[in-house]
Scaffold this motif. Structure first.
Motif, PDB file in Angstrom:
ATOM      1  N   ALA A 145      70.517  22.021  59.994  1.00 25.27           N
ATOM      2  CA  ALA A 145      70.922  21.021  58.998  1.00 25.27           C
ATOM      3  C   ALA A 145      70.174  19.706  59.201  1.00 25.27           C
ATOM      4  O   ALA A 145      69.815  19.032  58.228  1.00 25.27           O
ATOM      5  CB  ALA A 145      72.425  20.802  59.069  1.00 25.27           C
ATOM      6  N   GLU A 148      66.662  19.669  57.663  1.00 26.26           N
ATOM      7  CA  GLU A 148      66.594  19.928  56.228  1.00 26.26           C
ATOM      8  C   GLU A 148      65.637  18.999  55.484  1.00 26.26           C
ATOM      9  O   GLU A 148      64.929  19.440  54.555  1.00 26.26           O
ATOM     10  CB  GLU A 148      68.005  19.853  55.626  1.00 26.26           C
ATOM     11  CG  GLU A 148      68.104  20.250  54.162  1.00 26.26           C
ATOM     12  CD  GLU A 148      67.725  19.119  53.201  1.00 26.26           C
ATOM     13  OE1 GLU A 148      67.217  19.431  52.101  1.00 26.26           O
ATOM     14  OE2 GLU A 148      67.939  17.943  53.569  1.00 26.26           O
ATOM     15  N   GLN A 427      75.520  14.735  56.558  1.00 24.76           N
ATOM     16  CA  GLN A 427      76.032  16.080  56.802  1.00 24.76           C
ATOM     17  C   GLN A 427      77.457  16.283  56.294  1.00 24.76           C
ATOM     18  O   GLN A 427      77.886  17.423  56.098  1.00 24.76           O
ATOM     19  CB  GLN A 427      75.968  16.397  58.296  1.00 24.76           C
ATOM     20  CG  GLN A 427      74.550  16.477  58.828  1.00 24.76           C
ATOM     21  CD  GLN A 427      74.480  16.732  60.318  1.00 24.76           C
ATOM     22  OE1 GLN A 427      75.408  17.284  60.912  1.00 24.76           O
ATOM     23  NE2 GLN A 427      73.378  16.339  60.947  1.00 24.76           N
TER      24      GLN A 427
END
Length: 517
Positions: A145, A148, A427
């Motif tokens: 994540a 990304e 996030q």
């Protein structure tokens, strides 16, 4: 057949007792380590006890999820950067980084001269291989994540020690990517980790999943050779086993002690207690897209119901400090100037009445998945009763709790470890965030975050951080009531354990700087 955790501890404890006299650098207690005074001495094996993950444990640093995993990974490997105590990135394998042009969508990273344990240099190709491995959509690596924003197909090595990272969009806080939890650099082509080769301060010796991992000093380490000859990370899942081993001199460092243990031994002279402040946010997550918390008046009422000091005293046994409904107290860009919210039951009742929720009944999901969760749920239930709100506490399965609360229910116990405030926002608080437990989805908020990431000027970004947090403080879905200390214990001969190091930061569980008096 599944082996109960306590059985594993007994087995680990037996190994500890056998090896202590032969190899442990700690042994007989000496003087307290509270001030870390004196010149560092070389030698000895330090034995550090962590809760573990059983026979499924691995030395693959990209699979790090437990604190024991992270400690082992930190011993063997390096990241390009890591976080300081204020959660700003500090250079590690990356000697420097800079935006390549005004758009903030291209960054150049220059590596320092460092070598892997086999003597081969750390190169740009190793970095790109590591990041592409982490980003593999078929895998569930922890740092995925965080990576990304990076277009890894377009990113390239421009020299043996330089990388041009192309990003999918302007990202002023790109250095946070380099320091992301689990973003370790491994040699190009590495897929097996039974005998891992890294660039970290210790070299691999042996590993028995669920039992122990042994490492030897890397004399060629780029940041200076460790003081210790050896490090051994042993598994002792129950807190009582870790404390018992520490008191008995079988280990020199015990991770994750509870506040009651700290109070019982602090200042008594047998062991040293180290408190890592601001290591874990504690709170409740309200689903902002469903009743009753889709009404901001109800969310504000719940903010005002909380007696934060009572929650810290009762759920954390006083081992922490109160929160103000914002993540990241003490970290860079935290909006410390916002007024501290205090309990106001009269105002809470007024808001609930205005929202048509005078006799509100809600279910609070909790679980023993984290320390203080069930205790905090009970305390908040009693606080809410004073405002006319009935809170029914529902205890869930700790093995599936985090997955369960992501989309189910309306109110849940919540906790987070240390990370930059920017990472917390990206996030958890953007419309497309994959771990958005409060279902906070607002286009204007998303746009403001993207504006922050497009702002090169530091003062301008600071002002935007303030605006984002002011909005969350007013009407967000996180009721942040406290920040817990992380507590570790050490033997009295141990020196060099950092005290200003929340869990997940550079100096947490950093054993290359530790020595025995």
């Amino acid at each position: 057949m599944h082996t109960p955790r306590r059985t594993l501890l007994t087995a680990a404890g037996a190994g500890i007792a056998t090896l202590t006299l032969a190899a442990c650098g700690g042994g007989t207690p000496g003087t307290a380590n509270s001030e870390n005074k004196g010149e560092p001495k070389r030698g000895g094996r330090l034995r550090a006890a962590f809760a573990g993950g059983g026979a499924a444990e691995t030395l693959d640093p990209h699979l790090s999820n437990l604190f024991a995993d992270a400690a082992r990974a930190k011993a063997l490997f390096d990241k390009l950067a890591d976080y300081g105590s204020d959660m700003t990135p500090r250079p590690r394998l990356a000697e420097r980084w800079e935006a390549a042009g005004p758009g903030l969508d291209r960054w150049t990273v220059t590596l320092r001269e460092a070598t892997f344990h086999d003597g081969k240099p750390v190169t740009a190709e190793d970095v790109l291989f590591s990041y592409r491995r982490i980003a593999d959509p078929r895998k569930a690596f922890r740092a995925k994540a965080s990576l990304e924003p990076v277009d890894l197909d377009a990113s390239r090595a421009t020299g043996p020690r330089t990388i041009e990272f192309r990003l999918k969009r302007p990202t002023a806080e790109f250095p946070n990517v380099l320091a992301a939890f689990g973003a370790y650099i491994v040699p190009k082509g590495t897929e097996r980790f039974d005998r891992p080769v890294g660039s970290g301060p210790f070299r691999f010796v042996s590993f028995t999943p669920g039992r122990s991992a042994r490492f030897r000093r890397n004399d060629a380490y780029w940041d200076g050779a460790p003081h210790l000859d050896e490090l051994e990370v042993v598994v002792a899942g129950e807190e009582s086993a870790r404390v018992g081993a520490l008191l008995g001199g079988q280990v020199d460092y015990a991770h994750e002690l509870n506040p009651a243990t700290a109070r019982a031994h602090e200042g008594k002279g047998r062991i040293e207690i180290v408190r890592l402040r601001n290591s874990a946010m504690q709170g409740f997550a309200m689903k902002t897209d469903r009743a009753p918390f889709d009404d901001p008046r109800v969310r504000e009422a719940f903010f005002l119901i909380a007696d934060r000091q009572e929650l810290v005293d009762g759920a954390l046994s006083g081992a922490g400090e109160i929160g103000n409904d914002l993540f990241g107290k003490g970290y860079a860009h935290y909006a410390a100037g916002l007024p501290q919210r205090v309990q106001d039951l009269d105002r809470a009742r007024h808001l609930l009445k205005a929202a048509g929720a005078e006799d509100l009944r809600v279910t609070l999901d909790t679980s023993p998945v984290a320390a203080g969760f069930t205790e905090a749920a009970g305390i908040f239930r009693d606080q809410a009763k004073k405002a006319g709100v009935t809170v029914e506490v529902r205890t869930g399965n700790k093995d599936s709790y985090w997955k369960d609360i992501l989309d189910s229910g309306t109110l849940a116990s919540y906790r987070s470890g240390a990370m930059p405030i920017e990472s917390h926002i990206s996030q958890r608080l953007l419309t497309g965030s994959t771990t958005n437990a409060t279902h906070w989805r607002h286009k204007d908020f998303d746009d403001l975050y993207q504006r922050l990431q497009s702002t090169k000027d530091t003062a301008g970004r600071t002002a935007l951080y303030e605006r984002l947090q002011r909005r969350l403080h007013t009407e967000g879905g996180f009721l942040v009531w406290g920040f817990a200390d992380w507590i570790v214990g050490t033997g009295r001969r141990v020196r060099g354990v950092a005290r200003d190091a929340p869990a997940n930061t550079l100096d947490w569980a950093r054993f290359d700087t530790v020595w025995f008096a």
